[in-house]
Write an enzyme that holds these catalytic residues in place. Structure first.
Site, PDB file in Angstrom:
ATOM      1  N   LYS A 115       2.046  -3.720   6.485  1.00 45.30           N
ATOM      2  CA  LYS A 115       2.468  -3.677   5.069  1.00 45.30           C
ATOM      3  C   LYS A 115       3.958  -3.353   4.984  1.00 45.30           C
ATOM      4  O   LYS A 115       4.713  -3.972   4.212  1.00 45.30           O
ATOM      5  CB  LYS A 115       1.650  -2.635   4.299  1.00 45.30           C
ATOM      6  CG  LYS A 115       0.171  -2.961   4.172  1.00 45.30           C
ATOM      7  CD  LYS A 115      -0.062  -4.195   3.306  1.00 45.30           C
ATOM      8  CE  LYS A 115      -1.522  -4.515   3.121  1.00 45.30           C
ATOM      9  NZ  LYS A 115      -1.760  -5.831   2.499  1.00 45.30           N
ATOM     10  N   TYR A 122      -2.116  -1.329  10.785  1.00 46.97           N
ATOM     11  CA  TYR A 122      -2.349  -1.911   9.455  1.00 46.97           C
ATOM     12  C   TYR A 122      -1.215  -1.507   8.505  1.00 46.97           C
ATOM     13  O   TYR A 122      -0.618  -2.341   7.819  1.00 46.97           O
ATOM     14  CB  TYR A 122      -3.708  -1.451   8.888  1.00 46.97           C
ATOM     15  CG  TYR A 122      -3.770  -1.491   7.391  1.00 46.97           C
ATOM     16  CD1 TYR A 122      -3.964  -2.696   6.716  1.00 46.97           C
ATOM     17  CD2 TYR A 122      -3.586  -0.330   6.627  1.00 46.97           C
ATOM     18  CE1 TYR A 122      -3.976  -2.736   5.326  1.00 46.97           C
ATOM     19  CE2 TYR A 122      -3.601  -0.366   5.253  1.00 46.97           C
ATOM     20  CZ  TYR A 122      -3.793  -1.564   4.598  1.00 46.97           C
ATOM     21  OH  TYR A 122      -3.789  -1.604   3.228  1.00 46.97           O
ATOM     22  N   SER A 157       0.834  -1.207   0.000  1.00 44.40           N
ATOM     23  CA  SER A 157       0.000   0.000   0.000  1.00 44.40           C
ATOM     24  C   SER A 157       0.862   1.248   0.000  1.00 44.40           C
ATOM     25  O   SER A 157       1.957   1.270   0.588  1.00 44.40           O
ATOM     26  CB  SER A 157      -0.863  -0.002   1.264  1.00 44.40           C
ATOM     27  OG  SER A 157      -1.452   1.263   1.462  1.00 44.40           O
TER      28      SER A 157
END
Ligand code: UD1
Length: 339
Positions: A154, A150, A125
């Site tokens: 990544k 989150y 992302s």
């Protein structure tokens, strides 16, 4: 025929990538625990492509469940989509996010090594650029600090994969940094189906348009942008899906780890998206201006040049296409797959 395993292949981006791969002549195997997706997606994939992908309702973090998939199929490469992805929830449940997202990746890497599979494409992302870098965001920039667990999963998984590619000479890793995927397959048979109240802009807009929610709240109009609302690099999920096909082709001829942005290079503001949606759908989207959302940045958009130069991939679909296809999906499936 080349066979590709998609973890999380029943999810929003995974399912669209399954279509793009099958359209390009690949065989697809899906492993998905249906935590955030529905098995009817597999029927829809068959309806769209005329071919039914092999499907395993398993937890990718469990090596005992995953190893048989590699034993039963001659897998040539893996695209790893499986993971938790709700930003707000990750702040409440950081350990669950680290446990799930890191465990799935590690088990997958170990199982691939045992099976002798060495092409790995990862669903990363733009959030890994953090807050410090100016737009357009370029792959050569250092990664930044993420505002939530989150995002850190990544960033950490990118590091794990980069280290693995250094240590294992045969391994080829492609890290794809997505910007803001919206839209749906033009058939209207698959699309984004969030549980509960959508966190992301486009599913919220389509749920307002279909009458499920009274109005959109625009999170802040006092940013340093032309109309005061945040700007993002929205990308049609089918363009994004086709980027994965190119990434797999690239991984076949190369080893090591390589990073690519998947974006359009053009930002649009929240209000521009709302108005484009109203135009494409013919349905008004009532909105109010609310407070800023914690962690939002004024501007996030890609330098999309590297993927064009190296992968021979660039986006083809416009914001109008994205809005039309999002609406086509939502209006045909007012309650998503559970409708
Ligand atoms: C978010 C995540 C990002 C993640 C991505 C996955 C944050 C800070 N970032 O990106 O890490 O990879 O989703 O899809 O959560 N907006 C509204 N009203 C709404 C919803 C959104 O005004 O009801 C605005 C937001 O302020 C933002 C834009 O719409 O400016 C896009 O928001 P969203 O779709 O949530 O994506 P990001 O925040 O860019």
């Amino acid at each position: 025929m080349s066979k590709i395993l998609l973890t999380g292949g029943a999810g929003f981006i995974g399912s669209h990538t399954a279509v793009a791969l099958m359209d390009a002549g690949y065989d697809v195997v899906i492993a998905d625990n249906l935590y955030n997706s529905e098995d009817v997606v597999i029927d829809r994939l068959e309806q769209i492509t005329g071919k039914r992908p092999a499907f395993y309702a398993i937890d990718v973090a469990d090596a005992d469940q995953l190893a048989p998939v590699f034993a039963e199929h001659d897998i040539d490469g893996v695209i790893h989509f499986a993971g938790y992805k709700a930003v707000g929830e990750s702040v409440q449940k950081p350990l669950a996010y680290y446990r799930n997202n890191l465990d799935t990746t590690l088990t997958l890497l170990e199982t691939m090594a045992q099976a002798g599979v060495n092409r790995f494409v990862f669903s990363s992302s733009a959030t890994v650029y953090g807050e410090e870098n100016p737009c357009p965001l370029t792959e050569t920039m250092p990664k930044g600090s993420c505002s939530n667990p989150y995002g850190w999963t990544k960033s950490m998984i990118e590091q794990i994969l980069t280290d693995a590619a250094k240590a294992i000479p045969s391994l080829s890793v492609v890290l794809l940094r997505y910007f803001n995927p919206i839209g749906a397959h033009p058939s209207g048979l698959i699309g984004e189906d969030p549980q509960g109240i959508p966190n992301n802009l486009m599913p919220f807009i389509t749920q307002v348009a279909v009458g499920k929610r009274p109005q959109l709240t625009v999170f802040g109009d006092d940013y340093d942008t032309p109309d005061g609302t945040c700007r993002r690099d929205y990308i049609h999920v089918m363009d994004l899906a086709e980027g994965h096909v190119k990434a797999l082709e690239y991984a076949k001829g190369n080893t090591g780890a390589e990073v690519f942005n998947l974006g359009t290079g053009t930002p649009y503001s929240v209000l521009e998206v709302v108005h484009a949606f109203e135009e494409a759908s013919g349905v008004p989207v009532p909105y109010v201006i609310g407070e800023r959302r914690a962690g939002d940045l004024a501007d996030v958009w890609a330098d999309a040049d590297k993927a064009d130069r190296v992968l021979g991939w660039k986006t083809k679909r416009t914001l109008q296409d994205m809005c039309r296809d999002s609406w086509n999906w939502q209006s045909n499936n007012p309650s998503g797959y559970r409708g």
